[in-house]
Design an enzyme around this catalytic site. Structure first.
Site, PDB file in Angstrom:
ATOM      1  CD1 TRP A 167      11.516  40.356 -24.489  1.00  0.00           C
ATOM      2  CD2 TRP A 167      12.479  38.411 -24.001  1.00  0.00           C
ATOM      3  NE1 TRP A 167      12.606  40.219 -25.306  1.00  0.00           N
ATOM      4  CE2 TRP A 167      13.228  39.017 -25.039  1.00  0.00           C
ATOM      5  CE3 TRP A 167      12.904  37.168 -23.551  1.00  0.00           C
ATOM      6  CZ2 TRP A 167      14.363  38.439 -25.612  1.00  0.00           C
ATOM      7  CZ3 TRP A 167      14.036  36.580 -24.119  1.00  0.00           C
ATOM      8  CH2 TRP A 167      14.749  37.222 -25.138  1.00  0.00           C
ATOM      9  CG  ASP A 168      13.189  44.042 -22.506  1.00  0.00           C
ATOM     10  OD1 ASP A 168      12.504  43.291 -23.226  1.00  0.00           O
ATOM     11  OD2 ASP A 168      13.749  45.060 -22.930  1.00  0.00           O
ATOM     12  CD  GLU A 219      12.003  41.783 -31.454  1.00  0.00           C
ATOM     13  OE1 GLU A 219      12.797  42.727 -31.591  1.00  0.00           O
ATOM     14  OE2 GLU A 219      10.968  41.840 -30.773  1.00  0.00           O
ATOM     15  CE  LYS A 249      15.794  44.165 -33.251  1.00  0.00           C
ATOM     16  NZ  LYS A 249      14.373  44.462 -32.972  1.00  0.00           N
ATOM     17  CD  GLN A 250      16.596  39.969 -29.962  1.00  0.00           C
ATOM     18  OE1 GLN A 250      15.937  40.613 -30.744  1.00  0.00           O
ATOM     19  NE2 GLN A 250      16.453  40.060 -28.652  1.00  0.00           N
TER      20      GLN A 250
END
Lengths: 763, 763
Positions: free
Chosen positions: B367-368, B495, B608-609
């Protein structure tokens, strides 16, 4: 070997109650029968393959099995997979971790004539039949072979793994010439061309054969184990054996000239030893010594010792059913495998998930041992039950390493245990999250103590397990803002929901485990000060730890109370999706899991197996009948029984709820799991936990025995299936043996005369 | 090659703003610089390894990488890992699925003297420096080598991958004899001894060398791709080249007699073609033709074409920062890799997660691409942005197969996409549950259309993506008893929580995706009847589907509304455990994930993010400042930034919230991700998404550009960091180009003269 028919208690007319039969040969079912006809004696196990092997079924195919075989691996269904297993001989699979090694094949006995080999698929065969006699574990095969040269040979193969002399495998083939004449060659082999799940685990295989009549194969595994196999051959006719070793196979070939009416018998006696055997002495010479001693005893003597040993096992373990011959045979098949798979002399091993009858599940140890298998051994062979618990005690260090790997103090038992107790499960959702195993072992510990009265076991071994696992639980819980503690990220017994919150089964088991730890500490402190002081020192128990255990037990949240209508499987169970079973599961003869992706399954209210019902089975006194019925009514329709651990539990609950039709149906399904040729249930090994489940269904369900966990005396509430006129079995209970006899309208508990057994004796 | 200094706009005194330098050689950092100094032109990419290789760093080590490398694989940290990648050339790894193939090494140029080889670790070296010039992507190395025979040789290596002539790699080494005399041998190679993640993917490698001055290597991959490499050598002194092929290496060796003051130049010109190249003609002869044409153009001509091409790219993409030279250089390093990694001429490939600068993440598409990279291309090179979306259109069939594999209709994009769009992620928790990718692509589709005005793209390509993914979503939702539909079992962008309920980010993106599908259908139906009819037929759209999409969009639950104080990451977020970060994360220089087991992580409130913040970044108009601030205040302290996608998002939000100190800190962290030698950030490749994130942090954050998704015109709300006196960049917007110039207290938007660009042109 036909002599067994004359042995007291083994009656000719009981064959249909004791013999598992394969009446015709079907290649597609061969692997199933290889599993079902597995023979063994605890020390070693051999699948029921043909002595001569199968065409088109090489045993040395190499391939890579993946941890997730559903999506990545192409399933393999060879016609035949031989199997030779010695519990304790393991090696490392590069992807799947530790696995029991499939050892060289020791049964090789080939018949050749006019350049053609007897082969069930390629030869002209008639009159085939095969049967496993459960009384003595002998496997018989009978057939008439029309050789390429036109002889008609009636061949009878027989073999057994001695239950008395654990290192011996005894085989015989008898050939009678019905018509024609010609030459017959017999080739005996020990074959090292064997792979385990596609891997070669042998560093070296050294065959040798003496031109006289003996063969040997010395195998060194990559894990450093040595396996010695020595075979001696004997023939009823004079013969010269010729060495025919090839690569990793030891072979001798002998030739016989036969004519009509001749009878030829060739016997093969094989001794197997390994470097792990506890007896003294070099292992290679030890195998030779075993062989030499066996030849001194002689074939008849060996069989007498063997069958006496089996008889003694059956005496304590048999369940006699009057009025349902098929159930009788099937129940005995299960008990046969439970008796065979158990190795009570060696507490370095336990009973693996496939009962050492196949490569599936890699020979590892699961919670099945404590929850499904233990009750059978508790009440038929308490020494064996004790051994299973000692295995967990012996692997406590492995459990400590597991806890440490996850960042916790104490001990965390492995979901799939290696020999040393370390986690081997390659799929993280089970390994990481199916944590109830650690509490299951404590439950089993108490079950053992209460069923046998062996309180000393707690003091000597149990306390270490209790304290170390309690420490783990105190690290594993999370405290919420209401001052409760919780178990988050948990897979309960139901493996179709991997990450749930406060699974009822798990939390109840953990609460029990923590409570018993406190009780045990208190009891030792007050009545066995020396033991207590030793434990405090050995385990470095800090003064505040007891209170931490107590407080954690008290505050551990249960997602139900006595007023809950339907006990939820977990706090978040209601938030999962309802399932349109009719739309998805279009063929009920196959597992539900084949019709749904794991992704969808993991968010759906479809149970793989009993979860709340398992809880109620283990804590029956805590759930009134209405709660049990509500749970059964709610969960049964959404339970797929994709796990073989599920059906027996449902059968017990259905029986308790007086639902005879449902109970009878579950009983049939339990028996079909290994025996059904339609499902080829035993192809990859025996569902040994289900064998234990069948015993529980009969004893806890149909006979209605109250679990020794919750009853100090033998109490029964029988509900026999329709047609059963009598159910009878022995029961070991708190150091005594009893015979239970149940009739449709009455039952008797008869204490047996003579010396009881003493639990807790050391070997 | 020194000529570039004279090219207009490339000033000598700007070197510190344009050149990434490695001032001293350190073996432990070599792998990091190999990644950071990766050169390429979209068509092919080569890591910044030394021409002569490294001692003790064999490139053909074979080993098995496991899907879960954290627990199963021993990490490998060789001193050097060379890398040669052509997007589109992939092979199957037995455990990890499709991976981009690390191709034969084409850069080989070795210097030998008196039996010793120039080697950075073993030779006597002084005056070492190395720098990548971002203006033209040339890599320079300079050193003085004291040969075993006592000569002092000043060596200058230079190389580039031509941006103008995509099949060409151009190298030169210049040797000047500072002292001594003796013989120098130059050995030029093309080396096939290369493994990808430990695997040999080459079926055959055929070296050849003509005694004249050309080398070639023909490689056949196991996937059937053919790679042709042809090199021509040229030396400033007369020389006879001797063939020295070995096994899978083509090599020529030439010998030169040198004395003090001599200067020797050896050039190597390599042409690479594959069977996948879209140009006509046989691939082998095509490489020769490329080479021949290149030699006709000549070294200077080639460089002029190359540098002109780079200059044109920089003209549209450069960001000029006054007042912060370090930020200036670092931002250009990111833009360099964004320019290099992009292949706008070929819509069969996109941009992989490591920017084709390493083997990590296997060359797959995440998806980046849509969320992190696309904005840069949208506003600097719309044609490249269009190409990235065409890649998703071209892989729609793969997405359809993914949906089918999971039991759904429609199309489900892969979490880790192969060339054909099929799922390659070997870990089920991401592959199965990180479903937002499918909606991210629709968001990107609209972002492209709104930024470029290329409405026709929707009609020609987008509608298929919209309808097919809408069908997937309608199957993926579950309807609850309140009549809402939900997305259960979801991993959001964070994640560290694999199976959550109604992830806010995912559900909002899916709602958007479904709504746009309906809008697009309605719009086509009313204004482009032909297109609509064609789509109905092509996609077999049933009359009731539009209403199903609309209803599902309407009823899809969001776990927040405009009144929610802290927008929850998911419906069940509150039920996860609080984390004692201070107790667990004792060294903040290492990832949080190194200090906690996955098991514990998966039940904890440790992100995580960015997850909710990412949502607010993509839908800024929907969240008032108070909600944004509440989310930032709540989530930032519990976010570990273990993902490189996280920091830039936080930097943008901190900027929007007028928290200049935090924003400056995040800016530093973003720039450190690839550039920090302490973390060796680029060792396994470039965090290309973070490069895109840095661009977004500057453009959306510091310059405060309103996203083209939600603004029809260029609107800015700049907040320059302290010390920045000017920020300036070009911006492509709806078919025109603008120059944005921001000062601390003012900004200008200047429409550029001349022809704008036309989006939607086909190649």
């Amino acid at each position: 070997m036909e002599r067994y028919r004359r042995i007291e208690g083994l009656q000719m007319n009981e064959e249909h109650l004791w013999c598992l039969k394969e009446s015709g040969y079907e290649a597609g079912l061969h692997k199933h029968y290889e599993g079902l006809f597995t023979q063994g004696n605890g020390y070693m196990h051999v699948r029921g393959s043909f002595e001569e092997g199968c065409s088109d079924a090489p045993q040395d195919e190499e391939y890579l099995r993946f941890p997730d075989n559903v999506t990545l691996e192409k399933p393999r269904h060879p016609k035949s997979k031989q199997g030779t297993f010695i519990p304790g001989i393991v090696a490392q699979h590069p992807l799947l971790k530790e696995e029991i090694v499939n050892l060289p094949y020791m049964l090789g006995l080939e018949l050749w004539s006019a350049g053609g080999r007897l082969d069930m698929d390629l030869s002209r065969i008639s009159g085939y039949s095969r049967w496993l006699d459960l009384r003595d574990g002998c496997l018989h095969r009978s057939l008439i072979w029309e050789t390429p040269g036109g002889m008609l040979l009636k061949c009878n193969f027989e073999r057994y793994i001695s239950m008395a002399d654990k290192h011996l495998c005894i085989q015989r083939v008898q050939v009678e010439v019905l018509a024609g004449e010609g030459r017959l060659e017999v080739r005996a082999t020990l074959r090292g061309d064997v792979r385990t799940n596609g891997m070669n685990h042998f560093d070296s295989v050294v065959p040798s054969a003496e031109v006289g009549c003996s063969l040997s194969l010395e195998t060194l595994t990559e894990g450093g184990n040595q396996i010695f196999m020595h075979s001696a051959l004997e023939a009823s006719e004079a013969v010269i054996w010729h060495e025919e070793n090839t690569g990793v196979t030891a072979a001798l070939r002998g030739e016989f000239a036969l004519q009509a009416g001749d009878r030829l018998t060739v016997s093969k006696l094989t001794a197997v030893t390994t470097d792990r055997d506890m007896e003294q002495g070099g292992t290679g010479s030890r195998a030779l010594a075993q062989l030499s001693r066996a030849r001194d005893i002689g074939w008849d003597g060996l069989y007498e010792r063997h069958t006496a040993s089996w008889k003694s096992k059956w005496q304590h373990a048999d369940i006699i059913i009057q009025g349902d011959d098929l159930a009788q045979l099937n129940v005995r098949a299960s008990i046969y495998h439970l008796l065979r798979a158990n190795r009570e002399e060696d507490d370095r091993v336990a009973i693996c998930a496939k009962g050492y009858a196949g490569e599936a599940y890699f020979g590892r140890y699961f919670w099945d041992t404590e929850i499904n298998l233990l009750p059978f051994y508790l009440h038929t062979n308490p020494q064996a039950a004790r051994n299973l618990l000692l295995f967990r005690y012996n692997t406590l260090d492995g459990a400590r390493r597991n806890a440490q790997n996850y960042g916790y103090r104490g001990a965390r038992y492995a979901w799939e245990s290696s020999l040393s107790g370390e986690e081997q499960c390659a799929n993280w959702q089970y390994a990481d999250h199916e944590i109830h195993i650690t509490a299951d072992i404590v439950y089993a510990l108490y079950h053992y103590v209460r069923a046998t009265g062996d309180e000393e076991f707690l003091e000597r071994y149990g306390i270490d397990i209790l304290v170390e696992t309690a420490r783990y639980w105190c690290g594993r819980v999370d405290w919420n803002r209401e001052g409760e503690c919780e178990l988050l990220g948990v897979m309960g017994p139901d493996e179709y929901l991997p990450l749930t919150r406060n699974n009822a089964f798990t939390n109840r088991m953990v609460k029990f485990s923590l409570e018993q730890t406190v009780t045990c500490l208190d009891s030792l402190m007050s009545s066995k000060q020396d033991s207590y002081a030793a434990a405090v020192e050995r385990l470095n128990i800090r003064p505040e730890e007891r209170e931490l255990f107590r407080h954690t037990a008290e505050k551990l949240r249960l997602p139900y109370d006595s007023g809950t209508d339907v006990v939820p499987q977990s706090d978040d169970f209601a938030s999962y999706a309802d399932v349109d079973f009719a739309g998805i599961w279009t063929d009920r003869s196959r597992p539900f899991g084949h019709f749904i992706s794991q992704e969808r399954n993991y968010r759906s209210k479809a149970l793989k197996q009993a979860d709340v019902l398992e809880l109620m089975l283990l804590f029956p006194q805590e759930f009134p009948r209405e709660q049990l019925k509500a749970a059964y009514d709610y969960y049964e329709p959404i339970t797929t029984h994709d796990s073989s651990l599920s059906v027996a539990v449902h059968g017990i609950v259905a029986t308790w709820l007086n639902q005879p039709e449902a109970a009878a149906n579950f009983l049939q399904r339990v028996m079909a799991i290994d025996l059904s040729t339609e499902k080829k249930g035993a192809a990859e090994g025996i569902h040994i936990a289900n064998c234990g489940g069948l015993w529980q269904l009969i004893v806890y369900g149909l006979a209605g025995l109250k679990s020794a966990m919750w009853s100090g005396s033998i109490e029964l509430e029988p509900r026999l299936p329709e047609g059963w006129t009598e159910l009878s079995f022995q029961l070991a209970w708190q150091g005594e043996r009893y015979r239970i006899t149940v009739h449709p309208d009455a039952y008797e508990v008869h204490k047996l005369e003579g010396r009881g057994y003493v639990a807790g004796t050391t070997l």
